[in-house]
Every structure is written in C-alpha cells, then in structure tokens.
Design a protein around this motif. Structure first.
Motif, PDB file in Angstrom:
ATOM      1  N   ARG A 123       0.773  -1.179   0.159  1.00  0.00           N
ATOM      2  CA  ARG A 123       0.031   0.020   0.025  1.00  0.00           C
ATOM      3  C   ARG A 123       0.948   1.326  -0.105  1.00  0.00           C
ATOM      4  O   ARG A 123       2.052   1.207   0.709  1.00  0.00           O
ATOM      5  N   LEU A 124       0.498   2.431  -0.555  1.00  0.00           N
ATOM      6  CA  LEU A 124       1.271   3.375  -0.501  1.00  0.00           C
ATOM      7  C   LEU A 124       1.671   3.864   0.924  1.00  0.00           C
ATOM      8  O   LEU A 124       2.467   4.386   1.224  1.00  0.00           O
ATOM      9  N   SER A 125       0.627   3.738   1.722  1.00  0.00           N
ATOM     10  CA  SER A 125       0.694   4.041   3.362  1.00  0.00           C
ATOM     11  C   SER A 125       2.017   3.244   4.009  1.00  0.00           C
ATOM     12  O   SER A 125       2.011   3.441   5.057  1.00  0.00           O
ATOM     13  N   ASP A 126       2.200   1.991   3.303  1.00  0.00           N
ATOM     14  CA  ASP A 126       3.369   1.409   3.976  1.00  0.00           C
ATOM     15  C   ASP A 126       4.820   2.016   3.722  1.00  0.00           C
ATOM     16  O   ASP A 126       5.733   1.782   4.371  1.00  0.00           O
ATOM     17  N   TRP A 127       4.890   3.168   2.938  1.00  0.00           N
ATOM     18  CA  TRP A 127       6.077   3.829   2.626  1.00  0.00           C
ATOM     19  C   TRP A 127       6.293   4.906   2.243  1.00  0.00           C
ATOM     20  O   TRP A 127       7.359   5.711   2.120  1.00  0.00           O
ATOM     21  N   PHE A 128       5.054   5.497   1.497  1.00  0.00           N
ATOM     22  CA  PHE A 128       5.260   7.066   1.188  1.00  0.00           C
ATOM     23  C   PHE A 128       4.809   8.123   2.224  1.00  0.00           C
ATOM     24  O   PHE A 128       3.689   8.202   2.564  1.00  0.00           O
ATOM     25  N   TRP A 129       6.008   8.791   2.688  1.00  0.00           N
ATOM     26  CA  TRP A 129       5.790   9.803   3.805  1.00  0.00           C
ATOM     27  C   TRP A 129       5.584  11.043   3.280  1.00  0.00           C
ATOM     28  O   TRP A 129       6.714  11.303   2.416  1.00  0.00           O
ATOM     29  N   ARG A 130       4.833  11.772   3.657  1.00  0.00           N
ATOM     30  CA  ARG A 130       4.431  12.740   3.017  1.00  0.00           C
ATOM     31  C   ARG A 130       3.819  14.004   4.121  1.00  0.00           C
ATOM     32  O   ARG A 130       3.312  13.993   5.093  1.00  0.00           O
ATOM     33  N   PRO A 131       3.963  15.433   3.544  1.00  0.00           N
ATOM     34  CA  PRO A 131       3.320  16.109   4.386  1.00  0.00           C
ATOM     35  C   PRO A 131       1.735  16.213   4.291  1.00  0.00           C
ATOM     36  O   PRO A 131       1.177  15.674   3.353  1.00  0.00           O
ATOM     37  N   GLN A 132       1.353  16.919   5.270  1.00  0.00           N
ATOM     38  CA  GLN A 132      -0.458  16.805   5.155  1.00  0.00           C
ATOM     39  C   GLN A 132      -0.865  17.144   3.710  1.00  0.00           C
ATOM     40  O   GLN A 132      -1.841  16.421   3.138  1.00  0.00           O
ATOM     41  N   ARG A 133      -0.639  18.369   3.173  1.00  0.00           N
ATOM     42  CA  ARG A 133      -0.836  18.703   1.779  1.00  0.00           C
ATOM     43  C   ARG A 133       0.418  18.431   1.026  1.00  0.00           C
ATOM     44  O   ARG A 133       1.284  18.879   1.394  1.00  0.00           O
TER      45      ARG A 133
END
Ligand SMILES: [Zn+2]
Length: 480
Positions: A123-133
């Motif tokens: 899943r993207l949420s396994d590895w894609f760290w990002r700001p709120q926006r």
C-alpha cells in the motif's frame, strides 16, 4: 478594525502553515532499490526549501518498516511516534529514509505482498511519507536498475514511464504500488490510457489472454461515449495460480490517482474470465468521483448498473441476459431483510446490507437513465461524459448531494437531486414497477420477457445498444 483583524488572521494562518510543515513549492521524491530489491531508498528533496514539520504515511503502523532516516544540514529528521519530524530543509537540501520492502510485503494479509526476487506489492501508506498537503508541482522519479519497474498511481509526466507528478489526494485515501521484475504496459484508448502491470507468479502467466480480457472490458467502457472517462489509470493484476474463480476480487483506489487492482484465477478459462462481471464493475467506478461512505450506494449502484449495460453493448452478454442479471440483482436487493426499516443512506454509510445498497443504487441509475431518455432526450452516458470532461480526475471527495446537483446542472434537469433525496430516505427497496411497465420488462416464470408494445420499448432496447456517439468516436479512433 475589520482590516486589522483580517491581517491578523492572515498572519496567524501563515505561521500555522509554517509550523505544520506546509511547503509552498513542489517537492522532489526519488525512489531507488537496494539489496536485490529488498529495500526501497526514498530521497525527499526541497528545491525551494521546506519549513520544519512532520511527515506521515497515513498508517500509524508503517514506522515498523522504516530502516533508517537521515537528512542534510540541520534538518535532523527523526521518528517520533507515528511521524517523521524534521527541523526544515533549506533550498536544495534533502532528507532520506529507507524502507524494508521484504518485511512490509510479507505483512500483506493474503500472503501476496512479497515474492523473492520477483516483486513487492505494498500500500502507498506502507512507505510513502508525505506532508499533510502535497504542494503543487511535487514530482517523483524512479531510478531502478534495468529490468526492474514500479507500478504507481501517480500521473506519468513524460514518456519514460519513470517520472511522475504526484497529485494532492487526501492522506486517508489508500493507493497501490508494486516494485519488481516486471514491465508496465501502456494500453492507449480514446480519452486515456491504462498502465497495466501483470505481477509475476510461480507459474508462467497467460499474458496475451490477460491483455485480451482487459482490452475487451475496456472496449465495453468505450461504448458509453467513445472515450475513457480518465486520462490515466493504474491497473495492477495479481494472478492467482490454482484458483478457479475468474476474478474473485477487484477494487478501486484513489490515493495518488485512479487505480484498479484485480485478482484473477489462473485456473479459470479465458471465456470465463472474459464474461465475468468484476472487471467491468471496477472499470465503471472510473465514471464517478469518490462519493464517501454515505454515497456508497450511488457509486456501487452505478458500477452494478453499468457492469451489465456495458457488457451487453460490447457483445459479452446478450441484452436479454443483461436485463435478467439486473432483474436478479434487484431481487437480491429486495430480499435482503436485515436492514429493512432503516434509511438507505444510513445503511450505506454503516457498511451494512450489501445487496440492498448495491442494487438500490443500480435501480436509481436505471430509473434516472430511463427518465433522461424518455423525458429529456438525453442519456446517462452523455451526462456522465460531461461530468468527466469537467471534473475528472477528482482529487477530493464529492458529497452525493453535490454530485447529483452537478449532474442536474449539466443535464439541465431536476431529476438526479429529487431522486437522490427520495432514494436516500427510503427505508425499503425502491419500487421499480412503473419503470418496468414503461420499458416493457415483465418477469415470467423462467425468464424475463420483453414487451414490444410498451410505451418506452425503444428506450429499453437503446439502453443495451451502443450509443451513436460511441460508435462515431470509436470509428474516428480507428481512422486516425
Ligand atoms: Zn464496486
């Protein structure tokens, strides 16, 4: 006094944005593989700087897969609970983290997320760290060794297939990704393209047959207006050796862009796979934006209606079979007793009463399509095409109220909203008797009967026939 207050609010909002790590300019992500594909190294650079703040992945558990974090200058990125916090990046500085792909892939609950020396599916949420926006202009590059590819939902920004634009979808929207020894194929159609990945498995996969299945069902979508509703969609196919069911599971995701994931049994015959409803159902979800839990009955209803209509038009089903499949679905919706007495909107939002939710929704779209054609000289295909032209891809949730109001505005009708209100408040399965009578659909003992003398018999036949627009557009595409 008023001006003073407004400027104070602007000051505080600006400070808040700075403190929360909101970036004003686009970011650059670069993805690399290490350790024979067992680790993903992510560089996040800020060409114009990034204020101190935090990154999140959307899943509080994914810190488990983080192997290392470091950064340039005084950025000091570090793990803090379920976040990566940092002290800000000057222009051109980067922070870096590495992800344990093998462990993350093995964490897949169906055991399909990892194959040694073949792929990781995450899943993207396994590895894609990002700001709120995600700031406008944010991009990603994939710098993998030869023979290795990525399947990502982001929008390709050049022909290389290795550079992307990352749209700002909500962090709560999940996305699919895969990294491995496969190739991503691009299937081009009028209006858009599918980027297709067939994941390798323990057996040779019947690539030509799987591509024919995708093509046949995508052409069914083209019978609507002659064009795909979206310019770009990621398609991730997971072949299942030893499984007889043609497509036991399919799903749509919107995080980072529009995507389909399809699980297909390799022990099904090609004919069974081609006729199966799942792919046409999932493709039909591309016609609408995300409508939230409360709008689930509208979105699942549209896909349940179109999965039959589109297959009939493409010749996968006869019109009679398509009508009887719709009728059988309405029967299942009608017979579902567990949620009787509760409003459809509540049942939909509460993830209950699947049959009632799906088939009440399909009834809504059939009734709307028939009324558009009979009373307004239009069709659902044409109204959805106008919606797609103006609003898709949509990177935010549309409430069902806003969606139906926009359909009415585009059609110049007062049809979708009043019907939406009536259906959403209904505590029983909708009554289709009048629609059936006008279209001349009668249920016999064994099979559905069509009445050639019904007031709207021609409309009944037109619903399951290719629209003149779609034939014209498809002819034009061939002539090019
Ligand atoms: Zn669905």
């Amino acid at each position: 006094m008023v001006i003073d207050m407004a400027s104070r609010i602007a000051f505080w909002l600006g400070l808040l944005a700075l403190l929360s790590g909101e970036a004003q300019a686009g970011l650059d992500y670069t993805l690399r593989l290490h350790g024979d594909g067992t680790e993903l190294a992510v560089h996040l650079c800020a060409p114009d700087g990034l204020a101190a703040g935090e990154l999140r992945s959307g899943d509080r558990d994914s810190t488990r897969w983080l192997l290392a974090i470091d950064g340039d200058g005084s950025s000091r990125p570090r793990r803090s609970g379920e976040r990566i916090v940092h002290s800000g990046l000057s222009a051109g500085q980067c922070l870096r983290y590495r992800v344990d792909l093998r462990s993350a892939g093995r964490g897949d609950r169906y055991g399909l997320g990892w194959r040694d020396d073949a792929y990781a599916m995450l899943r993207l949420s396994d590895w894609f760290w990002r700001p709120q926006r995600i700031p406008a202009g944010t991009q990603a590059s994939v710098a993998f060794p030869d023979g290795w590819s990525a399947s990502l939902p982001w929008t390709p920004s050049d022909a290389s297939g290795r550079r992307y634009r990352i749209p700002d979808t909500p962090r709560s929207w999940e996305g699919f990704s895969a990294f491995g020894r496969f190739e991503e194929r691009r299937l081009d159609y009028p209006g858009g393209r599918l980027r297709v990945t067939l994941l390798p498995t323990t057996r040779p996969i019947p690539t030509p047959a799987l591509l024919r299945w995708l093509d046949l069902n995508t052409r069914a979508v083209l019978t609507s207006s002659g064009r795909l509703p979206l310019a770009d969609a990621q398609v991730l196919v997971v072949p299942l050796p030893g499984v007889r069911s043609p497509t036991p599971w399919g799903q749509v995701a919107r995080g980072g862009g529009s995507a389909l994931r399809l699980f297909t049994g390799l022990d099904a015959s090609e004919a069974e796979r081609n006729e199966d409803w799942t792919l046409s159902h999932e493709l039909s979800h591309l016609f609408h934006p995300y409508l939230g839990d409360g709008g689930r009955w509208l979105s699942e209803g549209l896909a349940s209606y179109y999965q039959n209509v589109l297959r009939a038009r493409a010749g996968i089903l006869t019109p009679e079979r398509a009508w009887s499949k719709l009728d059988a679905g309405f029967g299942r919706g009608h017979d579902e007793r567990s949620t009787r007495g509760q409003r459809l909107s509540e049942v939909s939002a509460g993830y209950r009463g699947t049959m009632r939710v799906y088939w009440s929704g399909a009834a809504y779209w059939l009734e709307a399509d028939a009324a558009l054609r009979e009373r307004h000289g239009q069709s659902l295909d044409a109204v959805l095409e106008r919606f797609a032209e103006r609003h898709l891809p949509a990177y935010q949730t549309w409430s069902p109220e806003r969606f139906t109001a926009e359909l009415d505005r585009l059609a110049g009708t007062r049809l979708f909203v009043p019907m939406y209100q009536r259906y959403a408040a209904d505590t029983r399965f909708p009554d289709l008797d009048d629609t059936y009578r006008r279209l001349g659909i009668g249920t016999g003992i064994q099979r559905l009967r069509s009445d050639p003398n019904a007031p709207a018999a021609a409309i009944r036949d037109a619903i399951m026939a290719r629209s003149p627009d779609s034939v014209r557009a498809a002819d034009a595409a061939v002539a090019r």
